[in-house]
Design a protein around this motif. Structure first.
Motif, PDB file in Angstrom:
ATOM      1  N   GLY A   1      81.318 -62.849   3.798  1.00 16.38           N
ATOM      2  CA  GLY A   1      80.923 -62.184   5.035  1.00 16.38           C
ATOM      3  C   GLY A   1      79.766 -61.227   4.835  1.00 16.38           C
ATOM      4  O   GLY A   1      78.825 -61.169   5.638  1.00 16.38           O
TER       5      GLY A   1
ATOM      6  N   ARG B   1      89.668 -72.072   1.320  1.00 19.43           N
ATOM      7  CA  ARG B   1      90.251 -72.705   2.514  1.00 19.43           C
ATOM      8  C   ARG B   1      89.787 -72.005   3.786  1.00 19.43           C
ATOM      9  O   ARG B   1      89.476 -72.649   4.797  1.00 19.43           O
ATOM     10  N   HIS B   2      89.767 -70.670   3.729  1.00 22.05           N
ATOM     11  CA  HIS B   2      89.335 -69.894   4.899  1.00 22.05           C
ATOM     12  C   HIS B   2      87.871 -70.181   5.218  1.00 22.05           C
ATOM     13  O   HIS B   2      87.513 -70.413   6.388  1.00 22.05           O
ATOM     14  N   HIS B   3      87.022 -70.180   4.201  1.00 24.28           N
ATOM     15  CA  HIS B   3      85.594 -70.425   4.431  1.00 24.28           C
ATOM     16  C   HIS B   3      85.368 -71.830   4.984  1.00 24.28           C
ATOM     17  O   HIS B   3      84.543 -72.030   5.880  1.00 24.28           O
TER      18      HIS B   3
ATOM     19  N   ALA C   1      87.226 -73.516   6.821  1.00 21.40           N
ATOM     20  CA  ALA C   1      87.689 -73.618   8.216  1.00 21.40           C
ATOM     21  C   ALA C   1      86.859 -72.793   9.183  1.00 21.40           C
ATOM     22  O   ALA C   1      86.838 -73.090  10.387  1.00 21.40           O
ATOM     23  N   THR C   2      86.173 -71.760   8.697  1.00 24.59           N
ATOM     24  CA  THR C   2      85.536 -70.814   9.613  1.00 24.59           C
ATOM     25  C   THR C   2      84.011 -70.780   9.563  1.00 24.59           C
ATOM     26  O   THR C   2      83.384 -70.371  10.533  1.00 24.59           O
ATOM     27  N   LEU C   3      83.408 -71.183   8.458  1.00 23.74           N
ATOM     28  CA  LEU C   3      81.948 -71.099   8.371  1.00 23.74           C
ATOM     29  C   LEU C   3      81.295 -72.213   9.183  1.00 23.74           C
ATOM     30  O   LEU C   3      81.875 -73.291   9.372  1.00 23.74           O
ATOM     31  N   PRO C   4      80.076 -71.967   9.667  1.00 21.84           N
ATOM     32  CA  PRO C   4      79.370 -73.003  10.439  1.00 21.84           C
ATOM     33  C   PRO C   4      79.147 -74.262   9.604  1.00 21.84           C
ATOM     34  O   PRO C   4      79.085 -74.207   8.372  1.00 21.84           O
TER      35      PRO C   4
ATOM     36  N   TYR D   1      79.107 -74.492   3.917  1.00 26.70           N
ATOM     37  CA  TYR D   1      80.092 -74.407   2.830  1.00 26.70           C
ATOM     38  C   TYR D   1      80.335 -75.784   2.241  1.00 26.70           C
ATOM     39  O   TYR D   1      80.524 -76.765   2.962  1.00 26.70           O
TER      40      TYR D   1
END
Length: 348
Positions: free
Chosen positions: A127, A177-179, A181-184, A188
């Motif tokens: 972030g 896993r978080h990246h 699912a959430t990054l444009p 990633y």
């Protein structure tokens, strides 16, 4: 559409092969990835004390700290200190621009138009990196957690215990896993160390597709640039001076103690299997070992949440603009035209 110039960050658990991947990218004719530095995180968290980067005197002071600090690792980049400070003062007036100019100067040292950076712990700071470089791309290298734990425990600089080493790997995987699912889209990319070492060309071809570059065969022979891009004092990276090999994959079986194998497979088992790693069938870990791991993981999580809270508070007042304005994507996001192709820095 011009050639890609987005920054590329290599992330992952320590001892997962990120230095090898750094060298593979540095072997590309268009990309320069320096040895690990130690100024991005520190400068970002101290941004209030550095002041508004729209002021040339503040840009100069920050650049002087980067270039002259004892712990920033600037000296390992082979750059002229005064020249960097001059470029930083002439750069756009944002925090990311002053910091990004270091890497841009490093790429220019090798006659390359694009830069990257590698530091395993960046997986916790994606972030922050996106605030500094909003068009950044992230390459997450995942290695068998048991091999990472075994390697960490052998490092002269690692001062923590096996519980922390296991928690570190779990955190890296969970952040990944978080990246994912959430990054444009296009930001990633994840690959396994074992696949990269077993078939470097195929893995690197796919990786080059992600970053928008043509594959170059030199990337499969990273040892040829190790002397330039790996400081000699980092003896724990000695393997980077040799050919890419699968010899270390699965070596945890002879390097970890039986209780460590049991605990790894007990607390990391679902994550290991999710990434295609087969469990050995070791006996379940003892209650005491499980409790010690859970206690360590909880303390690390509490410390992380505390840091997150401080970061949210610090965003309530910032002295000046944060995002870099050096690449085509960064400038487009700010509504600015791209810099001329030949221009390394721009007056604010």
């Amino acid at each position: 559409m011009g050639a890609p110039d987005r920054p590329v960050f290599v992330i992952g658990c320590p001892r997962s092969g990120t230095t090898m991947l750094q060298l593979m990218l540095h072997s590309h004719p268009r990309i320069a990835v320096p040895p690990e530095t130690r100024f991005l995180i520190q400068a970002y968290h101290a941004r209030r004390s550095h002041g508004d980067m729209r002021r040339p005197d503040n840009r100069r002071r920050l650049a002087q700290w980067v270039a002259g600090g004892r712990d920033t690792k600037f000296r390992e980049l082979g750059l002229d200190r005064a020249e960097y400070v001059q470029h930083a003062v002439a750069a756009p007036g944002t925090l990311g621009s002053v910091l990004g100019t270091v890497f841009r100067d490093y790429a220019a040292r090798f006659g390359k138009p694009r830069w990257g950076d590698k530091r395993p712990s960046y997986f916790k700071h994606v972030g922050m990196l996106l605030r500094l470089f909003p068009d950044a791309q992230f390459i997450h290298l995942v290695r068998d957690g048991r091999d990472c734990v075994a390697s960490l425990m052998e490092m002269p600089w690692y001062r923590l215990d096996a519980y922390h080493a296991m928690a570190n790997w779990a955190e890296a995987v969970d952040f990944g896993r978080h990246h994912a699912a959430t990054l444009p889209g296009g930001s990633y990319y994840e690959l396994r160390y074992e696949d990269l070492t077993a078939d470097p060309e195929q893995s690197l071809r796919r990786l080059c597709g992600f970053i928008g570059e043509e594959f170059d065969p030199a990337m499969c022979e990273p040892r040829h640039v190790a002397q330039v891009a790996v400081p000699a004092h980092k003896v724990w990276h000695a393997n980077t001076h040799s050919a890419v090999t699968t010899a270390r994959s699965g070596s945890w079986a002879g390097r970890l103690e039986p209780w460590q194998i049991s605990l790894c497979e007990t607390v990391l088992g679902s994550r290991l299997e999710a990434h295609g790693y087969e469990l050995s069938g070791a006996a379940p870990a003892t209650r005491d070992h499980r409790l010690a791991y859970r206690t360590t993981a909880a303390r690390r999580r509490a410390a992380r949440l505390k840091r997150t809270g401080r970061e949210r508070l610090s965003r309530l007042w910032e002295p000046g603009p944060i995002p870099a304005l050096l690449t085509t994507g960064q400038r487009a996001l700010s509504g600015l035209p791209p810099l001329p192709q030949h221009q390394l820095v721009e007056s604010s």
